[in-house]
Design a protein around this motif. Structure first.
Motif, PDB file in Angstrom:
ATOM      1  N   ALA A   7       0.837  -1.205   0.000  1.00  6.21           N
ATOM      2  CA  ALA A   7       0.000   0.000   0.000  1.00  6.21           C
ATOM      3  C   ALA A   7       0.869   1.252   0.000  1.00  6.21           C
ATOM      4  O   ALA A   7       0.588   2.216  -0.732  1.00  6.21           O
ATOM      5  CB  ALA A   7      -0.937  -0.005   1.198  1.00  6.21           C
ATOM      6  N   LEU A   8       1.931   1.254   0.801  1.00  6.30           N
ATOM      7  CA  LEU A   8       2.843   2.398   0.844  1.00  6.30           C
ATOM      8  C   LEU A   8       3.519   2.595  -0.508  1.00  6.30           C
ATOM      9  O   LEU A   8       3.652   3.718  -0.991  1.00  6.30           O
ATOM     10  CB  LEU A   8       3.888   2.210   1.946  1.00  6.30           C
ATOM     11  CG  LEU A   8       4.899   3.338   2.117  1.00  6.30           C
ATOM     12  CD1 LEU A   8       4.194   4.638   2.480  1.00  6.30           C
ATOM     13  CD2 LEU A   8       5.923   2.974   3.158  1.00  6.30           C
ATOM     14  N   GLY A   9       3.910   1.515  -1.150  1.00  6.22           N
ATOM     15  CA  GLY A   9       4.526   1.590  -2.474  1.00  6.22           C
ATOM     16  C   GLY A   9       3.575   2.165  -3.505  1.00  6.22           C
ATOM     17  O   GLY A   9       3.971   2.975  -4.347  1.00  6.22           O
ATOM     18  N   ILE A  10       2.319   1.766  -3.439  1.00  7.47           N
ATOM     19  CA  ILE A  10       1.314   2.292  -4.372  1.00  7.47           C
ATOM     20  C   ILE A  10       1.100   3.784  -4.154  1.00  7.47           C
ATOM     21  O   ILE A  10       1.026   4.551  -5.110  1.00  7.47           O
ATOM     22  CB  ILE A  10      -0.004   1.499  -4.245  1.00  7.47           C
ATOM     23  CG1 ILE A  10       0.194   0.079  -4.793  1.00  7.47           C
ATOM     24  CG2 ILE A  10      -1.144   2.200  -4.977  1.00  7.47           C
ATOM     25  CD1 ILE A  10      -0.953  -0.858  -4.522  1.00  7.47           C
ATOM     26  N   VAL A  11       1.021   4.189  -2.888  1.00  4.68           N
ATOM     27  CA  VAL A  11       0.845   5.611  -2.577  1.00  4.68           C
ATOM     28  C   VAL A  11       2.034   6.422  -3.086  1.00  4.68           C
ATOM     29  O   VAL A  11       1.859   7.478  -3.709  1.00  4.68           O
ATOM     30  CB  VAL A  11       0.625   5.820  -1.063  1.00  4.68           C
ATOM     31  CG1 VAL A  11       0.723   7.286  -0.691  1.00  4.68           C
ATOM     32  CG2 VAL A  11      -0.712   5.243  -0.630  1.00  4.68           C
ATOM     33  N   LEU A  12       3.246   5.942  -2.846  1.00  2.00           N
ATOM     34  CA  LEU A  12       4.437   6.649  -3.321  1.00  2.00           C
ATOM     35  C   LEU A  12       4.469   6.720  -4.852  1.00  2.00           C
ATOM     36  O   LEU A  12       4.831   7.751  -5.426  1.00  2.00           O
ATOM     37  CB  LEU A  12       5.706   5.979  -2.795  1.00  2.00           C
ATOM     38  CG  LEU A  12       5.994   6.186  -1.317  1.00  2.00           C
ATOM     39  CD1 LEU A  12       7.209   5.381  -0.887  1.00  2.00           C
ATOM     40  CD2 LEU A  12       6.207   7.657  -1.008  1.00  2.00           C
ATOM     41  N   LEU A  13       4.080   5.649  -5.504  1.00  2.00           N
ATOM     42  CA  LEU A  13       4.025   5.647  -6.966  1.00  2.00           C
ATOM     43  C   LEU A  13       3.021   6.677  -7.479  1.00  2.00           C
ATOM     44  O   LEU A  13       3.297   7.412  -8.431  1.00  2.00           O
ATOM     45  CB  LEU A  13       3.667   4.250  -7.481  1.00  2.00           C
ATOM     46  CG  LEU A  13       3.569   4.116  -9.004  1.00  2.00           C
ATOM     47  CD1 LEU A  13       4.919   4.373  -9.654  1.00  2.00           C
ATOM     48  CD2 LEU A  13       3.020   2.762  -9.381  1.00  2.00           C
TER      49      LEU A  13
END
Length: 144
Positions: A7-13
């Motif tokens: 989820a954090l990776g998706i938000v950063l992307l």
């Protein structure tokens, strides 16, 4: 734990993609035409709030104003030269100076019965006033 990292990776992307889109949009707006940095404040907002950072672009007999931090391909404001009257020129005051780019000058304008303020650098202001004055006779008014 793995789901939280995904989820954090998706938000950063998504944040990176948004920044790229805003940057590309700005480059496209500034490509090949008369553009200048110009903040805008609608007088309906309480003083000193309401300043929005933007880019203005000359289009024949009108100026189009775009917000810097927006995804919209359309201008937020379109001002026809013959409908624009500059009523005052002043320096930014107090907190207003923090909201504008360094060295900005404020032009208080009347457009079809409503007041807007444009904050721009001295060079941009000189070009803007020259553009206003280059209109055919009787199509504009510069008081300040």
């Amino acid at each position: 734990m793995l789901v939280a990292l995904d989820a954090l990776g998706i938000v950063l992307l998504l944040v990176v993609v948004a920044l790229v889109v805003v940057t590309v949009r700005r480059r496209v707006l500034q490509r090949g035409r008369g553009t200048f940095d110009c903040s805008l404040r609608n007088r309906a907002r309480p003083f000193p709030k309401g300043w929005m950072l933007g880019i203005a672009r000359y289009e024949r007999d009108l100026v189009e104003w775009y917000r810097v931090f927006s995804f919209s391909p359309r201008p937020r404001e379109r001002v026809v030269r013959r409908d624009l009257e500059v009523v005052e020129r002043r320096s930014p005051t107090g907190a207003e100076a923090l909201a504008l780019l360094p060295g900005a000058v404020v032009l208080v304008c009347e457009v079809e019965g409503r007041r807007i303020e444009l904050g721009m650098g001295a060079d941009a202001m000189t070009g803007f006033l020259a553009w206003l004055e280059s209109a055919p006779p009787g199509q504009h008014s510069i008081v300040a």
